[in-house]
Design an enzyme around this catalytic site. Structure first.
Site, short mmCIF file in Angstrom:
data_model
loop_
_atom_site.label_atom_id
_atom_site.label_comp_id
_atom_site.label_asym_id
_atom_site.label_seq_id
_atom_site.Cartn_x
_atom_site.Cartn_y
_atom_site.Cartn_z
N ALA A 115 0.81 -1.21 0.00
CA ALA A 115 0.00 0.00 0.00
C ALA A 115 0.85 1.27 0.00
O ALA A 115 0.44 2.29 -0.56
CB ALA A 115 -0.95 0.00 1.19
N THR A 116 2.04 1.22 0.60
CA THR A 116 2.90 2.41 0.57
C THR A 116 3.24 2.77 -0.88
O THR A 116 3.12 3.93 -1.30
CB THR A 116 4.21 2.15 1.36
N GLN A 139 -6.45 -1.06 5.45
CA GLN A 139 -7.08 -1.70 6.62
C GLN A 139 -8.48 -2.21 6.30
O GLN A 139 -8.99 -3.09 7.01
CB GLN A 139 -7.16 -0.73 7.79
N CYS A 174 7.55 5.16 19.46
CA CYS A 174 8.65 5.16 20.42
C CYS A 174 9.97 5.17 19.68
O CYS A 174 10.79 4.27 19.84
CB CYS A 174 8.57 3.95 21.34
N THR A 188 10.04 -7.79 -13.31
CA THR A 188 9.46 -9.13 -13.30
C THR A 188 8.47 -9.28 -12.16
O THR A 188 8.76 -8.88 -11.03
CB THR A 188 10.59 -10.17 -13.17
C1 LIG Z 1 -0.13 -0.85 6.50
C2 LIG Z 1 -0.71 0.35 5.87
C3 LIG Z 1 -0.11 0.95 4.77
C4 LIG Z 1 1.22 0.48 4.22
O1 LIG Z 1 1.09 -0.77 3.60
P1 LIG Z 1 2.39 -1.60 3.20
O2 LIG Z 1 1.85 -2.68 2.33
O3 LIG Z 1 2.97 -2.10 4.47
O4 LIG Z 1 3.29 -0.67 2.46
C5 LIG Z 1 -0.72 2.04 4.20
N1 LIG Z 1 -1.88 2.51 4.68
C6 LIG Z 1 -2.49 1.96 5.72
C7 LIG Z 1 -3.80 2.51 6.19
C8 LIG Z 1 -1.94 0.86 6.36
O5 LIG Z 1 -2.56 0.32 7.41
#
Ligand SMILES: *Cc1c(COP(=O)(O)O)cnc(C)c1O
Length: 398
Positions: A73-74, A181, A329, A242
């Site tokens: 997702a990042t 999420q 932290c 790939t």
């Molecule tokens: C975990 C998360 C991400 C990042 O996802 P990755 O696959 O770890 O890069 C982005 N947005 C939300 C809301 C997340 O919970």
């Protein structure tokens, strides 16, 4: 490690054994490169990818051609925001988002501000909700894109996506949603919700780490993105390189399971979550739930325990369970979470929060053990807390 209870499913989830099995062929016999269309190995890999793409698309009501595989997702958030800005932005273009977004969206937006775009970060209410009326009021004729988090990773608050999607459509603005999420936990239909770009990730839904997807609308409108990477035609040129076939096969299986079991799993996990909250409330006074009481992910419980030291609380819990705090932290001084701050919570609430993230394999016995442990750790810390003693005598006196 198996004695430690895992209650940190917003951070990541274990791989479902059925997902693991679905990954096996691509890791053993069928190891071809899907770009090698000529021979049988390549074609077998191609079929794995096509099957997975169809399963991923089905989870969100999309066409398989609209699914781009990424590393998570990042990356999807970055490809969406930077890619849309790269293709559509003009001097003075405007991006709208909200204060409780994931860091990857906020950081990408900051980066775009550095490139001359104008960003507006809308506040949320004390329960974490974004007001669609505030979105409507903030849209201008320069607004290029609205980016909203479907469900928050700390407090689980679910945003009014459909209403915001309608506003985006009315104004001809692109709508990006980070659903890392929410995907696999709440029903998502990209057409019904008016979503143009959607980011999600396999490891938040019992798939492997390092694989995710970006949905890119192809019709009404056809969304164009400027690629961030160059070097190949894979994934419509948006993600050359790939393909990670084993991870893609696992992601496809994870989506198929999530869709088939969503209703039952949501009901079961919600009951466990409510049981955890009820037990903790039975054993302790002065506890607070952060986030929205109803518009919330079924597996999320974010609670504050005032009058204890947040660091000592976590240290005590971590001996028997994996939970997370709202605080980063990164140094010795825990810094209160920006999400809890955005709700307007003071240090007594934001500094003593614990995020419980329940999951598919948790049992009622585990939840009861977790509640007992929370009660005993908090009770012990409060017995030694001058603040709590002062609060108690104040209450007795008053
Ligand atoms: C975990 C998360 C991400 C990042 O996802 P990755 O696959 O770890 O890069 C982005 N947005 C939300 C809301 C997340 O919970």
């Amino acid at each position: 490690m198996n004695e430690i209870l895992y209650l940190d499913h917003h951070a990541t989830t274990p791989v479902d054994p059925r997902v693991f099995e679905a990954m096996r062929p691509a890791l053993t016999g069928e190891y071809g490169n899907p770009s090698s269309a000529g021979h049988a190995f390549g074609r077998a890999a191609q079929k794995q990818v096509a099957d997975a793409r169809a399963r991923v698309a089905r989870l969100i009501g999309a066409d398989p051609q609209e699914v781009i595989f990424t590393s998570g997702a990042t990356e999807s958030n970055n490809v969406a925001l930077l890619g849309a800005a790269g293709h559509y932005a003009q001097p003075g273009s405007h991006i709208l988002t909200e204060a409780t977004e994931h860091k990857s969206v906020l950081s990408a937006v900051r980066h775009l501000e550095g490139k001359g775009l104008c960003a507006q970060i809308l506040p949320v209410d004390p329960q974490g909700l974004l007001d669609p009326a505030a979105v409507r009021a903030a849209v201008t004729d320069r607004t290029l894109l609205i980016s909203v988090l479907f469900a928050n990773n700390e407090i689980g608050t679910i945003q009014p996506i459909k209403e915001i999607g309608r506003i985006a459509k009315e104004h001809g603005v692109l709508f990006h949603v980070d659903a890392a999420q929410a995907a696999g936990k709440v029903p998502i239909d990209v057409n019904g919700l008016g979503i143009d770009l959607l980011s999600f990730s396999a490891h938040k839904m019992y798939g492997p780490k390092g694989i995710g997807a970006l949905y890119v609308r192809r019709k009404g409108p056809r969304v164009a993105l400027e690629p961030l990477f160059h070097g190949g035609a894979q994934e419509s040129g948006l993600r050359p390189g790939t393909l990670n076939v084993p991870a893609i096969a696992g992601f496809g299986k994870a989506c198929e399971i999530a869709l088939a079991e969503m209703e039952d799993e949501t009901r079961r996990v919600r009951a466990l979550r409510d049981r955890l909250e009820a037990r903790i409330r039975e054993g302790l006074t002065e506890v607070y739930v952060n986030g929205h009481p109803v518009e919330r992910l079924a597996n999320n419980l974010n609670m504050s325990f005032p009058y204890v030291d947040g660091g000592s609380l976590l240290a005590g819990l971590w001996q028997t369970m994996a939970v997370s705090s709202g605080s980063a932290c990164s140094s010795d001084i825990p810094e209160a979470s920006y999400v809890l701050k955005a709700l307007g919570l003071g240090p007594e609430r934001s500094g003593t929060s614990v995020r419980f993230g329940l999951g598919r394999f948790n049992t009622a016995g585990e939840i009861d053990a977790a509640a007992d442990r929370v009660i005993s750790v908090v009770t012990e810390l409060r017995a030694a807390s001058p603040l709590f003693q002062a609060w108690k005598s104040g209450r007795l006196a008053g």
